[in-house]
Scaffold this active site. Structure first.
Site, short mmCIF file in Angstrom:
data_model
loop_
_atom_site.label_atom_id
_atom_site.label_comp_id
_atom_site.label_asym_id
_atom_site.label_seq_id
_atom_site.Cartn_x
_atom_site.Cartn_y
_atom_site.Cartn_z
N THR A 242 39.85 37.56 43.20
CA THR A 242 40.23 36.31 42.53
C THR A 242 41.04 35.38 43.45
O THR A 242 41.83 35.85 44.25
CB THR A 242 41.07 36.66 41.28
OG1 THR A 242 40.29 37.52 40.45
CG2 THR A 242 41.47 35.43 40.50
N GLY B 87 46.59 42.75 42.32
CA GLY B 87 47.53 43.84 42.06
C GLY B 87 47.78 44.66 43.32
O GLY B 87 46.86 44.92 44.08
N GLU C 277 38.13 41.73 34.37
CA GLU C 277 36.80 42.37 34.32
C GLU C 277 35.86 41.56 33.42
O GLU C 277 35.07 42.11 32.66
CB GLU C 277 36.89 43.82 33.80
CG GLU C 277 37.88 44.74 34.49
CD GLU C 277 37.68 44.80 36.00
OE1 GLU C 277 36.60 44.43 36.47
OE2 GLU C 277 38.62 45.20 36.69
#
Lengths: 694, 694
Positions: free
Chosen positions: A153, A192, A456
């Site tokens: 992303t 993350g 997702e």
């Protein structure tokens, strides 16, 4: 820590009856075998492992949860890293399996900065790396010598992967790639484990070879020095800041200024650059990549049941302990009524209780289908090389099932995570004022879960994929080219009976309930197809219809899976007749309550009559609430979520809600502060200097 | 603070078109006069005051918002007290009116520990104290010499005020009261400003005189030493701990161990103990107390519009800046589409945009009715003493209107706060992944707002009061005893036309839309009445029907108020024809979208036909989305929420979303930490000792 309360406070008890007495009463009034049901749901081995891990983890000070909700973010994230480290140490020491490690991670109840290393980074290296790359990256990553993340992303690009701006340009002269961020919106974002922890990243970047764009591909990039942990030259990386939840994770940003990496750093199992010709080599078997996303989404469906179960367990136990008002029709002084006896509470909680079972069985069903098909596809992959295995017909059936599974998993991911996320907030509100306290255990859990509704595949975006698949299937069926899969079958069944009408007996036949859901899906599919293909309506103008269609289809799938589970031989063998009957009732409650809520669509598709709908609402659902109510506490007990995991005053197994709330309140660190309450004194604390820095 | 990014990062810009360009384009394509609309909504004076206050507050370091989302609770609450103090100093220095003080408080964007002192404590002293008590308590409280709170809710008792356990026993021998907490569940709980700040509390306690219980009454109790601020003897008081939001407020607990207070500390405007006879004196005019709750709830309705507007402003601007995917039907490379152009985004955001206007006008309408009636009732109160004023017929009409207003305000409070609370979460999700960042500004705002759905009457509980009132009105109408108020009128109109049927022309007549909502309310009322009075169903079994009925009635009230506002002379005088037409469209969008969502009920009551419903869904609502879309940004601009209040990267007026997100991320304090990422090193930070305490 604040000093303990005086003796007269310590002597106080809650007004009776005590929470423990009320829960005992609840458990006594239900005849279902909780342990047997628990085993049927989770398996004996899993339950034993859970007991063992809770014992181990709860004895370590580093996993103590008392300060989770009061610390600031810098403290929390350091503590989370310490927990992640300890978890990894314990894992090595005790030789944990992957399942044990993930269960331990779940039990500690918050993400750690190793989260994406231990999942997406390792998975991507494993699945997309060549044997050479496994040796170079994966083996070291598994030993935590390399700590990584998965950087897809970007600041300006979420759902649309093709829109990514980060570039990887092939340099034939020195056989390297240049990774570059041409704009600010090209910055990787939300990644993350990247913000402070990772020293490597799998970076998804647009591959350019000879001036031509081949779309996004994965590259392994070293981003921080392996010794000093400082960012390497021409790399700008950091944490993106505080979030609604997930604050123990270092979601990060990442920018590249023409950074060179060697040829071997492009993950090359499926695609690669041929060093001899400087040419791009095409993917061998894209359907396997396709499969990973299906697996991730199926897991989300399965987990959604467990996530929701945490909220339902807390709310159900607390609503059995909490009493408020006397029943309005009661005569004489009968005392206050348990909140769980009120129909307005039951209609909010008990369908969610049914939902958590429904999602659990649906997730299990999905995983089973997925694994069966993976095994078959593996057979295919082998056959490509060795010229044996299934014939072309079986191959086609496998690909067909995979397409069905992919679409199914998209819709179910959206429905399941929305149900769980929104359901948790319903549970929190059902706890009244105390639901708002962090000690309820629901709020922090809800806040940490919410990203699942977006990642997702955003839940709204995904519904387009489902609709596209259903339209395609409907076109095939109309052309007489339908396949053997379930989607084709329900569309064919609808066409065959459309003229005669539906006439399902939803109030007495369980299988007719499933058929009514299938009918509504098929009806909405052909309606949407007409709008798109005959009336030539724009795709954009149909997005709302597609979302409704996807939701309808996914509800059908849950109802179908739930029905298959409760009428399965496995369930018959594992459970006593009373519990089995109760499972049927949960199925009916889930299905009829959903049907009632979506009444307008069921009616418009002629799947049911308005009279049936009225009877469903006025009689069937209300009666099911009465029948499930006495077993509510046992049904959440069977989920066997340990108190240590719940971390909730309201949801304690023993029902000692009020003493626990009081104890936690009294000990909270704000009670160490002595305010100076007068506005003309600048100092906010007694005997302190004014906070001039503020 | 982390060091600034290197030069090559500072040189980067977002990929074009820039946010500022996109918002300029949005503003250019709408012809409505934003400033005129803003004045119509809020009034010129309010807007000027807001500008002045933002300038003043944003220039003071203490109100800087940068660290609101990263600090731990002990830091946050100290900073909040410092802010509260500064606000009070500024208020005195600048001689602020009550309105200015409350606006300033709103602008700083988070509660302070003075919150409940400045509202419920002062209000209760003012409204329920005698002149003697005003001198003794209120005057000092207004000067902040006394800091107080309003202590009603208990650990075991929320909604049911009659169930409170705290006791106040009258001692005739020394003419004092003994305040006592007999159990742990009697502990006061959730009391704002109590935990660390207050030195006095208005305590609601069961009054016992001569062994008889007279129900809950208010008592002023000194709880902390006026010098040392330590709890007084036999008082145990503290903060209840972290919460889902509202963490800058010291919600507290409070226990009493036989604490004596003098006779004058029972607030005695309406009830008192006669010292001569030791007898309880009955309330003089309970309806005035009744009025305060109505006022509080009417305020919640009005505020709900503004609360929702904050989320809608952020999401609308961001969805105009954010671009994702090319339109599927577009040919050639036309670039990515603004997210706000997608129908799936419009159907979520634009009805909420209409809702914020609907709630605003409804709240204004309610306040006007309330104030008119208060003026009339004050006339009554005077007439009691002085034998002049309105005659008995007018008195009856006033009481009748008050009862109607009370029920109306209950239902509307529930609908409005649910709409705003849930709407904010819809806005957050409409922002995709970035909605989850604290820098979106929506999450923290949502978390702080959620208690409104529970306090001042739990939204589910309140619906019973509405249903009770509607049933009572329906019985009166059937007995020919209906009054002149609106509720009676719509019930009578329904009865008169029931046989003939409804036949409303909702697709072309706006007044028919209002009539259809009224028809559905009346239908559901008489259905519920039949179940209760004829079929003798239990109250509990009807709670779900009552909730539906209350929601239906409240939706009718919003639709009616919105319609009256858009067709009012005031609006015609204040706005140009284009803007007026747009207001009508917002009214229709709110009403028809609601009708579509509640389709099953409208159809079942025969208020509309299924064909009308289908046309509403497929044509009318979709067409309204198209028509409102070009004005979306202007319509949120008109709300004039200052950037400083929004505190949002996504919702900035100038559209510079990405640079602002990036700047805030880079500066966040977690970026000062340098992790040691390897699990075998105990230390979590480079060059630090292991955190052995963890």
């Amino acid at each position: 820590m604040p000093s303990p309360p005086p003796a007269w406070v310590q002597a106080l008890k809650p007004a009776g009856p005590q929470g423990s007495e009320l829960l005992q009463q609840e458990r006594a009034q239900s005849n279902i075998n909780v342990d047997k049901l628990a085993e049927h749901l989770h398996g004996r081995e899993t339950l034993d492992t859970q007991d063992r891990l809770v014992k181990l983890l709860s004895s370590e000070k580093v996993f103590d949860k008392a300060e989770n909700h009061t610390s600031g973010r810098t403290e929390r994230i350091q503590r989370a890293l310490a927990r992640g480290k300890r978890l990894q140490q314990l894992s090595e020491k005790n030789n944990w399996s992957k399942e044990e490690y993930h269960m331990a991670n779940d039990l500690i109840g918050e993400p750690t900065p190793y989260g994406l290393h231990a999942s997406m980074f390792l998975v991507t290296l494993r699945e997309q790396g060549t044997p050479e790359q496994h040796k170079l990256f994966l083996e070291r990553a598994e030993k935590y010598q390399i700590i990584g993340c998965y950087a897809q992303t970007e600041l300006g690009h979420g759902s649309n992967v093709r829109g990514l701006e980060t570039r990887a340009t092939w340099n034939p002269e020195d056989q390297t790639f240049t990774i570059h961020s041409p704009t600010l919106t090209a910055s990787k974002w939300w990644i993350g484990s990247l913000g402070r922890n990772a020293n490597h990243a799998v970076v998804m970047a647009q591959l350019y070879v000879g001036g031509k764009n081949y779309g996004p591909h994965p590259f392994v990039v070293n981003i921080r020095d392996m010794e000093t942990h400082q960012p390497l030259e021409n790399i700008y990386v950091g944490d993106i800041g505080p979030k609604f939840g997930y604050n123990t994770m270092d979601n990060g940003f990442l920018l590249f200024n023409h950074v060179k990496i060697p040829h071997v750093n492009m993950l090359a199992r499926f695609c690669s650059i041929d060093k001899a010709t400087n040419k791009y080599m095409r993917p061998a078997s894209p359907s396997l990549v396709y499969g990973t996303m299906t697996w991730v989404r199926s897991n989300i469906v399965l987990n959604a049941g467990g996530v929701l179960a945490q909220g339902v367990t807390i709310a159900t136990r607390y609503c059995a302990v909490r009493r408020q008002f006397q029943d309005r029709d009661a005569t004489g002084n009968v005392g206050e009524n348990q909140v769980l006896n009120y129909k307005m509470v039951q209609i909010r909680l008990l369908p969610l209780l049914a939902s958590m079972y429904a999602l659990h069985f649906t997730g299990k069903g999905m995983m089973r289908l997925y694994e069966e098909n993976q095994a078959r596809m593996k057979g295919n992959a082998v056959s490509d090389q060795e010229q044996r295995g299934p014939g072309p017909e079986q191959l086609r059936a496998g690909a067909d099932l995979l397409a069905d599974l992919h679409a199914t998993s998209c819709g179910l991911k959206a429905l399941a995570s929305t149900t769980a996320g929104e359901g948790l907030e319903v549970c929190r509100r059902a706890c009244g004022g105390h639901g708002y306290s962090s000690f309820s255990g629901i709020g922090p859990w809800y806040a940490d879960y919410l990203p699942t509704l977006t990642w997702e595949g955003d839940n709204y975006m995904l519904t387009q994929q489902v609709a596209r698949y259903l339209l395609k299937s409907a076109r095939a069926v109309l052309d007489g080219k339908g396949t053997q899969n379930d989607t084709s079958r329900i569309l064919q069944a609808y066409l065959a009976r459309r003229e005669k009408g539906a006439s399902f007996d939803i109030l007495s036949e369980d299988s007719d309930i499933v058929a009514a859901f299938a009918w509504r899906t098929a009806h909405l599919t052909f309606e949407a197809l007409k709008l798109r293909d005959v009336e030539k309506r724009s795709w954009n103008s149909l997005l709302v219809d597609f979302w409704r269609l996807s939701t309808a289809h996914s509800q059908y799938l849950v109802v179908k899976n739930f029905y298959e589970a409760v009428s399965s031989e496995q369930l018959a063998a594992g459970l006593d007749p009373e519990t089995r009957t109760l499972m049927y009732k949960l199925f009916r409650l889930y299905a009829l309550h959903t049907m009632e809520r979506e009444g307008a669509e069921f009616f418009a598709s002629s799947a049911v009559t308005t009279r049936q709908l009225r009877l469903t609402q006025e009689n069937a659902v209300m009666k099911l609430l009465d029948e499930v109510r006495p077993h509510a506490v046992s049904l959440v007990d069977a989920w066997k979520i340990p108190d240590w995991k719940l971390d909730s005053s309201l949801g304690r197994y023993d029902g000692e809600v009020y003493p626990d709330l009081f104890r936690r309140a009294a000990q909270n660190p704000v009670n160490d502060l002595v305010f100076d309450p007068y506005p003309w004194n600048e100092a906010v604390l007694k005997n302190s200097q004014p906070k001039s820095k503020l």
